[in-house]
Motif scaffolding. Sequence first.
Motif, PDB file in Angstrom:
ATOM      1  N   ILE A  22       0.750  -1.169   0.079  1.00 32.22           N
ATOM      2  CA  ILE A  22      -0.037   0.020   0.172  1.00 32.22           C
ATOM      3  C   ILE A  22       0.917   1.271   0.167  1.00 32.22           C
ATOM      4  N   ILE A  23       0.592   2.109  -0.896  1.00 29.55           N
ATOM      5  CA  ILE A  23       1.383   3.643  -0.847  1.00 29.55           C
ATOM      6  C   ILE A  23       0.121   4.365  -1.033  1.00 29.55           C
ATOM      7  N   GLU A  24       0.319   5.402  -0.134  1.00 33.21           N
ATOM      8  CA  GLU A  24      -0.749   6.488  -0.231  1.00 33.21           C
ATOM      9  C   GLU A  24      -2.147   6.063  -0.443  1.00 33.21           C
ATOM     10  N   ASP A  29       0.123  -4.351  -6.950  1.00 32.48           N
ATOM     11  CA  ASP A  29       0.727  -5.635  -6.922  1.00 32.48           C
ATOM     12  C   ASP A  29       2.106  -5.690  -7.723  1.00 32.48           C
ATOM     13  N   VAL A  30       3.099  -5.839  -6.723  1.00 36.24           N
ATOM     14  CA  VAL A  30       4.234  -5.644  -7.283  1.00 36.24           C
ATOM     15  C   VAL A  30       5.182  -6.966  -7.498  1.00 36.24           C
ATOM     16  N   THR A  31       4.412  -7.986  -7.655  1.00 34.21           N
ATOM     17  CA  THR A  31       5.169  -9.261  -7.565  1.00 34.21           C
ATOM     18  C   THR A  31       5.910  -9.324  -8.791  1.00 34.21           C
ATOM     19  N   GLU A  36      12.860  -6.461 -10.623  1.00 33.71           N
ATOM     20  CA  GLU A  36      13.371  -4.991 -11.421  1.00 33.71           C
ATOM     21  C   GLU A  36      13.387  -3.870 -10.717  1.00 33.71           C
ATOM     22  N   HIS A  37      12.846  -3.836  -9.378  1.00 39.25           N
ATOM     23  CA  HIS A  37      12.961  -2.721  -8.629  1.00 39.25           C
ATOM     24  C   HIS A  37      14.581  -2.369  -8.410  1.00 39.25           C
ATOM     25  N   PRO A  38      14.751  -0.948  -9.019  1.00 38.73           N
ATOM     26  CA  PRO A  38      16.171  -0.509  -8.698  1.00 38.73           C
ATOM     27  C   PRO A  38      16.663  -0.218  -7.179  1.00 38.73           C
ATOM     28  N   ASP A  42      14.778  -6.300  -1.084  1.00 39.94           N
ATOM     29  CA  ASP A  42      14.728  -6.550   0.046  1.00 39.94           C
ATOM     30  C   ASP A  42      13.885  -5.354   0.635  1.00 39.94           C
ATOM     31  N   SER A  43      13.799  -4.168  -0.188  1.00 35.73           N
ATOM     32  CA  SER A  43      13.234  -3.052   0.385  1.00 35.73           C
ATOM     33  C   SER A  43      11.689  -3.335   0.040  1.00 35.73           C
ATOM     34  N   LEU A  44      11.229  -3.763  -0.988  1.00 36.07           N
ATOM     35  CA  LEU A  44      10.020  -4.197  -1.184  1.00 36.07           C
ATOM     36  C   LEU A  44       9.431  -5.244  -0.275  1.00 36.07           C
ATOM     37  N   LEU A  45      10.230  -6.278  -0.057  1.00 39.42           N
ATOM     38  CA  LEU A  45       9.694  -7.198   0.844  1.00 39.42           C
ATOM     39  C   LEU A  45       9.840  -6.991   2.308  1.00 39.42           C
ATOM     40  N   SER A  46      10.295  -5.682   2.601  1.00 35.29           N
ATOM     41  CA  SER A  46      10.234  -5.342   4.186  1.00 35.29           C
ATOM     42  C   SER A  46       8.833  -4.635   4.351  1.00 35.29           C
ATOM     43  N   VAL A  47       8.173  -4.253   3.375  1.00 31.61           N
ATOM     44  CA  VAL A  47       6.800  -3.725   3.508  1.00 31.61           C
ATOM     45  C   VAL A  47       5.532  -4.494   2.659  1.00 31.61           C
ATOM     46  N   ALA A  48       6.153  -5.856   2.588  1.00 33.52           N
ATOM     47  CA  ALA A  48       5.218  -6.704   2.091  1.00 33.52           C
ATOM     48  C   ALA A  48       3.739  -6.863   2.881  1.00 33.52           C
ATOM     49  N   LYS A  54       5.646   5.436   4.177  1.00 36.10           N
ATOM     50  CA  LYS A  54       6.484   6.268   4.837  1.00 36.10           C
ATOM     51  C   LYS A  54       7.872   5.986   4.038  1.00 36.10           C
ATOM     52  N   ASP A  55       8.305   4.441   3.963  1.00 40.04           N
ATOM     53  CA  ASP A  55       9.577   4.143   3.387  1.00 40.04           C
ATOM     54  C   ASP A  55       9.542   4.681   1.999  1.00 40.04           C
ATOM     55  N   PHE A  56       8.536   4.607   1.206  1.00 36.42           N
ATOM     56  CA  PHE A  56       8.609   5.213  -0.383  1.00 36.42           C
ATOM     57  C   PHE A  56       8.980   6.672  -0.479  1.00 36.42           C
ATOM     58  N   ASP A  58      10.276   8.648   2.111  1.00 38.32           N
ATOM     59  CA  ASP A  58      11.364   8.592   2.959  1.00 38.32           C
ATOM     60  C   ASP A  58      12.676   8.524   1.738  1.00 38.32           C
ATOM     61  N   VAL A  59      12.762   7.576   0.878  1.00 38.95           N
ATOM     62  CA  VAL A  59      13.687   7.349  -0.318  1.00 38.95           C
ATOM     63  C   VAL A  59      13.750   8.596  -1.519  1.00 38.95           C
ATOM     64  N   GLY A  60      12.404   9.256  -1.164  1.00 41.62           N
ATOM     65  CA  GLY A  60      12.446  10.312  -2.040  1.00 41.62           C
ATOM     66  C   GLY A  60      12.367   9.915  -3.568  1.00 41.62           C
ATOM     67  N   HIS A  61      11.517   8.937  -3.781  1.00 40.05           N
ATOM     68  CA  HIS A  61      11.462   8.393  -5.238  1.00 40.05           C
ATOM     69  C   HIS A  61      11.243   9.484  -6.375  1.00 40.05           C
ATOM     70  N   SER A  62      11.402   9.252  -7.372  1.00 42.06           N
ATOM     71  CA  SER A  62      11.458  10.071  -8.413  1.00 42.06           C
ATOM     72  C   SER A  62      10.044  10.159  -9.422  1.00 42.06           C
ATOM     73  N   ASN A  67       5.422   7.249 -12.311  1.00 46.15           N
ATOM     74  CA  ASN A  67       4.765   6.745 -13.221  1.00 46.15           C
ATOM     75  C   ASN A  67       4.776   5.181 -13.417  1.00 46.15           C
ATOM     76  N   MET A  68       5.811   4.774 -12.952  1.00 47.56           N
ATOM     77  CA  MET A  68       6.177   3.154 -12.971  1.00 47.56           C
ATOM     78  C   MET A  68       4.882   2.462 -12.293  1.00 47.56           C
ATOM     79  N   MET A  69       4.730   3.160 -11.007  1.00 44.72           N
ATOM     80  CA  MET A  69       3.872   2.647 -10.022  1.00 44.72           C
ATOM     81  C   MET A  69       2.467   2.596 -10.861  1.00 44.72           C
TER      82      MET A  69
HETATM   83  C1  HEM Z   1       5.436   0.310  -6.782  1.00 47.69           C
HETATM   84  C2  HEM Z   1       6.211   0.874  -5.874  1.00 47.69           C
HETATM   85  C3  HEM Z   1       7.875   1.221  -6.344  1.00 47.69           C
HETATM   86  C4  HEM Z   1       8.407   1.589  -7.438  1.00 47.69           C
HETATM   87  C5  HEM Z   1       7.682   1.617  -9.000  1.00 47.69           C
HETATM   88  C6  HEM Z   1       9.844   2.022  -7.075  1.00 47.69           C
HETATM   89  C7  HEM Z   1      10.530   2.559  -7.994  1.00 47.69           C
HETATM   90  C8  HEM Z   1      11.767   2.592  -8.031  1.00 47.69           C
HETATM   91  C9  HEM Z   1      12.627   3.437  -8.634  1.00 47.69           C
HETATM   92  C10 HEM Z   1      12.524   3.683 -10.200  1.00 47.69           C
HETATM   93  C11 HEM Z   1      14.153   3.703  -8.070  1.00 47.69           C
HETATM   94  C12 HEM Z   1      15.315   4.269  -8.862  1.00 47.69           C
HETATM   95  C13 HEM Z   1      15.274   5.912  -8.208  1.00 47.69           C
HETATM   96  C14 HEM Z   1      14.091   6.514  -8.487  1.00 47.69           C
HETATM   97  O1  HEM Z   1      13.958   6.658  -9.785  1.00 47.69           O
HETATM   98  O2  HEM Z   1      13.715   7.016  -7.635  1.00 47.69           O
HETATM   99  C15 HEM Z   1      13.662   3.134  -6.689  1.00 47.69           C
HETATM  100  C16 HEM Z   1      14.943   3.422  -5.813  1.00 47.69           C
HETATM  101  C17 HEM Z   1      14.629   2.819  -4.539  1.00 47.69           C
HETATM  102  N1  HEM Z   1      13.343   2.422  -3.888  1.00 47.69           N
HETATM  103 FE1  HEM Z   1      11.845   2.047  -5.063  1.00 47.69          FE
HETATM  104  N2  HEM Z   1      10.015   1.957  -5.897  1.00 47.69           N
HETATM  105  C18 HEM Z   1       8.809   1.636  -5.114  1.00 47.69           C
HETATM  106  C19 HEM Z   1       8.395   1.197  -4.010  1.00 47.69           C
HETATM  107  C20 HEM Z   1       9.384   1.308  -2.932  1.00 47.69           C
HETATM  108  C21 HEM Z   1       9.371   0.885  -1.487  1.00 47.69           C
HETATM  109  C22 HEM Z   1       7.902   0.736  -1.098  1.00 47.69           C
HETATM  110  C23 HEM Z   1      10.472   0.918  -0.899  1.00 47.69           C
HETATM  111  C24 HEM Z   1      10.737   0.735   0.481  1.00 47.69           C
HETATM  112  C25 HEM Z   1      10.163   0.091   1.211  1.00 47.69           C
HETATM  113  C26 HEM Z   1      11.434   1.390  -1.961  1.00 47.69           C
HETATM  114  C27 HEM Z   1      12.891   1.582  -1.617  1.00 47.69           C
HETATM  115  C28 HEM Z   1      13.677   2.118  -2.805  1.00 47.69           C
HETATM  116  C29 HEM Z   1      15.166   2.268  -2.213  1.00 47.69           C
HETATM  117  C30 HEM Z   1      15.947   2.102  -0.971  1.00 47.69           C
HETATM  118  C31 HEM Z   1      15.593   2.668  -3.666  1.00 47.69           C
HETATM  119  C32 HEM Z   1      17.085   3.097  -3.805  1.00 47.69           C
HETATM  120  C33 HEM Z   1      17.257   4.733  -3.614  1.00 47.69           C
HETATM  121  C34 HEM Z   1      18.749   4.810  -3.929  1.00 47.69           C
HETATM  122  O3  HEM Z   1      19.569   4.051  -4.674  1.00 47.69           O
HETATM  123  O4  HEM Z   1      19.268   6.012  -3.777  1.00 47.69           O
HETATM  124  N3  HEM Z   1      10.707   1.409  -3.043  1.00 47.69           N
HETATM  125  N4  HEM Z   1      12.533   2.674  -6.563  1.00 47.69           N
END
Ligand code: HEM
Length: 115
Positions: A22-24, A29-31, A36-38, A42-48, A54-56, A58-62, A67-69
């Motif tokens: 769950i995000i927001e 379904d991220v199976t 493929e998750h960059p 482990d990070s995805l499994l930690s919130v399975a 919050k984790d999502f 905190d990482v500051g996803h782009s 869009n991928m989501m």
């Molecule tokens: C459908 C959900 C998600 C998608 C599509 C996704 C996608 C991505 C992508 C594209 C990146 C590369 C960096 C960026 O573009 O921001 C990334 C990095 C990362 N993601 Fe996710 N992510 C998802 C969920 C999560 C969740 C739930 C967590 C944590 C529990 C997580 C933890 C991380 C971490 C730790 C990185 C590495 C950041 C780094 O190298 O600085 N992601 N993710």
Amino acid sequence: MSKEITLATVKEHNKSNDLWIIIENKVYDVTKFLNEHPGGEDSLLSVAGRDGTKDFIDVGHSQDARNMMKKYYIGDLAASDIKKKVPLKEIGLAVGAIFLGITLVYLLKRGLAKN
Ligand code: HEM
């Protein structure tokens, strides 16, 4: 209207071969995305089967990640499972204002009584 999914249902999908998160308040379904998750598996499994908002964040996803989501979105978290945030800040401010008001009235009255 999009499909409503309960928290109990999400919790059942907590394995690497069947992984929902769950995000927001949206359910994904991220199976198929797991390997493929960059950010690694482990990070995805930690919130399975849980809320990973919050984790999502905190990482500051782009924006790319956001869009991928969309590809993995399967429905919304059921309204009954959405946590209502207690506005602690507002409550604190209100209590503070009342306290200040009472103190002012008290001081004012004391000041007036003296004259
Ligand atoms: C459908 C959900 C998600 C998608 C599509 C996704 C996608 C991505 C992508 C594209 C990146 C590369 C960096 C960026 O573009 O921001 C990334 C990095 C990362 N993601 Fe996710 N992510 C998802 C969920 C999560 C969740 C739930 C967590 C944590 C529990 C997580 C933890 C991380 C971490 C730790 C990185 C590495 C950041 C780094 O190298 O600085 N992601 N993710």
